[in-house]
Write a protein that holds these residues in place. Structure first.
Motif, PDB file in Angstrom:
ATOM      1  N   UNK A 215       0.833  -1.191   0.000  1.00 35.27           N
ATOM      2  CA  UNK A 215       0.000   0.000   0.000  1.00 35.27           C
ATOM      3  C   UNK A 215       0.879   1.256   0.000  1.00 35.27           C
ATOM      4  N   UNK A 216       1.563   1.546  -1.123  1.00 37.69           N
ATOM      5  CA  UNK A 216       2.370   2.763  -1.211  1.00 37.69           C
ATOM      6  C   UNK A 216       1.486   4.005  -1.240  1.00 37.69           C
ATOM      7  N   UNK A 217       1.974   5.072  -0.605  1.00 37.87           N
ATOM      8  CA  UNK A 217       1.242   6.335  -0.537  1.00 37.87           C
ATOM      9  C   UNK A 217       2.123   7.471  -1.051  1.00 37.87           C
ATOM     10  N   UNK A 218       1.546   8.332  -1.864  1.00 42.85           N
ATOM     11  CA  UNK A 218       2.207   9.563  -2.304  1.00 42.85           C
ATOM     12  C   UNK A 218       1.345  10.726  -1.844  1.00 42.85           C
ATOM     13  N   UNK A 219       1.887  11.527  -0.914  1.00 43.17           N
ATOM     14  CA  UNK A 219       1.106  12.561  -0.243  1.00 43.17           C
ATOM     15  C   UNK A 219       1.791  13.912  -0.377  1.00 43.17           C
ATOM     16  N   UNK A 220       1.003  14.959  -0.445  1.00 43.36           N
ATOM     17  CA  UNK A 220       1.512  16.321  -0.487  1.00 43.36           C
ATOM     18  C   UNK A 220       1.050  17.061   0.766  1.00 43.36           C
ATOM     19  N   UNK A 229       1.142  24.855   9.441  1.00 44.36           N
ATOM     20  CA  UNK A 229       2.028  23.948  10.154  1.00 44.36           C
ATOM     21  C   UNK A 229       2.399  22.762   9.272  1.00 44.36           C
ATOM     22  N   UNK A 230       3.680  22.532   9.097  1.00 39.74           N
ATOM     23  CA  UNK A 230       4.153  21.433   8.255  1.00 39.74           C
ATOM     24  C   UNK A 230       3.835  20.089   8.893  1.00 39.74           C
ATOM     25  N   UNK A 231       3.489  19.113   8.065  1.00 38.15           N
ATOM     26  CA  UNK A 231       3.238  17.761   8.539  1.00 38.15           C
ATOM     27  C   UNK A 231       1.912  17.553   9.226  1.00 38.15           C
ATOM     28  N   UNK A 232       1.029  18.540   9.215  1.00 36.89           N
ATOM     29  CA  UNK A 232      -0.247  18.432   9.915  1.00 36.89           C
ATOM     30  C   UNK A 232      -1.340  17.813   9.041  1.00 36.89           C
ATOM     31  N   UNK A 233      -1.418  18.221   7.786  1.00 31.90           N
ATOM     32  CA  UNK A 233      -2.478  17.758   6.891  1.00 31.90           C
ATOM     33  C   UNK A 233      -1.885  17.377   5.542  1.00 31.90           C
ATOM     34  N   UNK A 234      -2.079  16.112   5.162  1.00 33.07           N
ATOM     35  CA  UNK A 234      -1.613  15.621   3.871  1.00 33.07           C
ATOM     36  C   UNK A 234      -2.810  15.184   3.031  1.00 33.07           C
ATOM     37  N   UNK A 235      -2.701  15.346   1.730  1.00 36.33           N
ATOM     38  CA  UNK A 235      -3.676  14.805   0.791  1.00 36.33           C
ATOM     39  C   UNK A 235      -2.906  14.100  -0.322  1.00 36.33           C
ATOM     40  N   UNK A 236      -3.531  13.092  -0.906  1.00 41.88           N
ATOM     41  CA  UNK A 236      -2.838  12.386  -1.973  1.00 41.88           C
ATOM     42  C   UNK A 236      -3.538  11.104  -2.339  1.00 41.88           C
ATOM     43  N   UNK A 237      -2.755  10.089  -2.637  1.00 43.38           N
ATOM     44  CA  UNK A 237      -3.299   8.823  -3.121  1.00 43.38           C
ATOM     45  C   UNK A 237      -2.559   7.664  -2.480  1.00 43.38           C
ATOM     46  N   UNK A 238      -3.297   6.620  -2.153  1.00 44.99           N
ATOM     47  CA  UNK A 238      -2.727   5.335  -1.767  1.00 44.99           C
ATOM     48  C   UNK A 238      -3.114   4.318  -2.822  1.00 44.99           C
TER      49      UNK A 238
END
Length: 265
Positions: A215-220, A229-238
């Motif tokens: 289950x690889x994930x690519x998130x922004x 704040x960095x690292x708080x909210x990610x969106x992307x695809x698994x």
């Protein structure tokens, strides 16, 4: 126990697991993920219970990782739902895994990487529990020496589950942060490879097989580019990848999932 009760219990479990890490001065993080997936059109994706309507599945995941003086813990809890293709009835599932590790190098006070490439090494365990399924594992785990912020590791197990009895599993995992301009990205995931046996004599041609999960994930990072704040909210695809081969039976699922991840603490 209701799904709401299970979710509440999983949050409490994460809080308890985080406490030892905090007392020992370790690192702890917990996040919640919401995933909407497509192409789950194989019966095996629901433990042979039936195919999902339109191949769609929604999953809520509680994810926790913490370190302590002599090891680390990783755990996640999934609540999934969809509808059966045959009669449009509701399908739900709850699944949990816990991965504790004890590092011998930390117990020995070893400071330098083993052979210059292995940062941590020691014992690894894993417990899997779902509807009609369980697996217990024990073996060896290691982390490779990689750049700060990266993670690259490998766990190898003796595996006992209620379908295949005695077997094996190999599980590499990774996390790679990178940036495109000022936009931070995260590429993370795992691959589980385990052996299968035809204990019940249901298949012909072979009594051994293999199962592969990834289950690889690519998130922004959705907030950092805008001053948040960095690292708080990610969106992307698994990408859910599942291959199952035993005797004459072979099946593959390749399912993209839109994903939102919120770091609670």
């Amino acid at each position: 126990m209701t799904l709401r009760s299970l979710l509440r219990a999983s949050f409490l479990l994460a809080l308890v697991a985080a406490a030892p890490a905090a007392r020992a001065g370790g690192f702890s993080t917990t996040n919640v993920q919401l995933l909407q997936g497509w192409n789950f059109d194989k019966a095996i994706d629901t433990s042979f219970a039936g195919k999902l309507k339109d191949g769609t599945k929604t999953t809520l995941t509680l994810n926790h990782f913490s370190t302590w003086e002599y090891g680390d813990n990783f755990a996640f809890f999934d609540l999934s739902r969809g509808r059966f293709e045959a009669d449009d009835s509701q399908w739900t599932d709850a699944y949990v895994e816990w991965h504790p590790r004890l590092f011998v190098n930390q117990l020995l006070g070893q400071k330098e990487p083993l052979f210059g490439v292995i940062r941590n090494w020691g014992f690894a365990g894993e417990v899997n529990q779902g509807a009609g399924f369980y697996a217990y594992m024990g073996g060896l785990g290691l982390d490779f020496a990689v750049p700060a912020g990266w993670v690259l590791g490998l766990n190898t197990y003796y595996r006992y589950d209620n379908f295949n009895r005695h077997g094996w599993q190999v599980s590499p995992f990774w996390t790679v942060p990178f940036a495109v301009g000022k936009v931070p990205f995260l590429f993370t995931g795992f691959i589980d490879v385990n052996g299968l046996k035809d204990e019940g004599g249901f298949y012909t041609g072979s009594d051994n097989g293999v199962e592969i999960w990834s289950q690889p994930q690519l998130l922004v990072d959705a907030l950092a580019p805008f001053g948040g704040k960095a690292g708080k909210l990610y969106v992307g695809v698994e990408w859910w990848l599942h291959y199952y081969s035993l005797g004459s039976f072979e099946e593959t699922t390749s399912a993209p999932q839109a994903m939102v991840q919120w770091t609670v603490f």
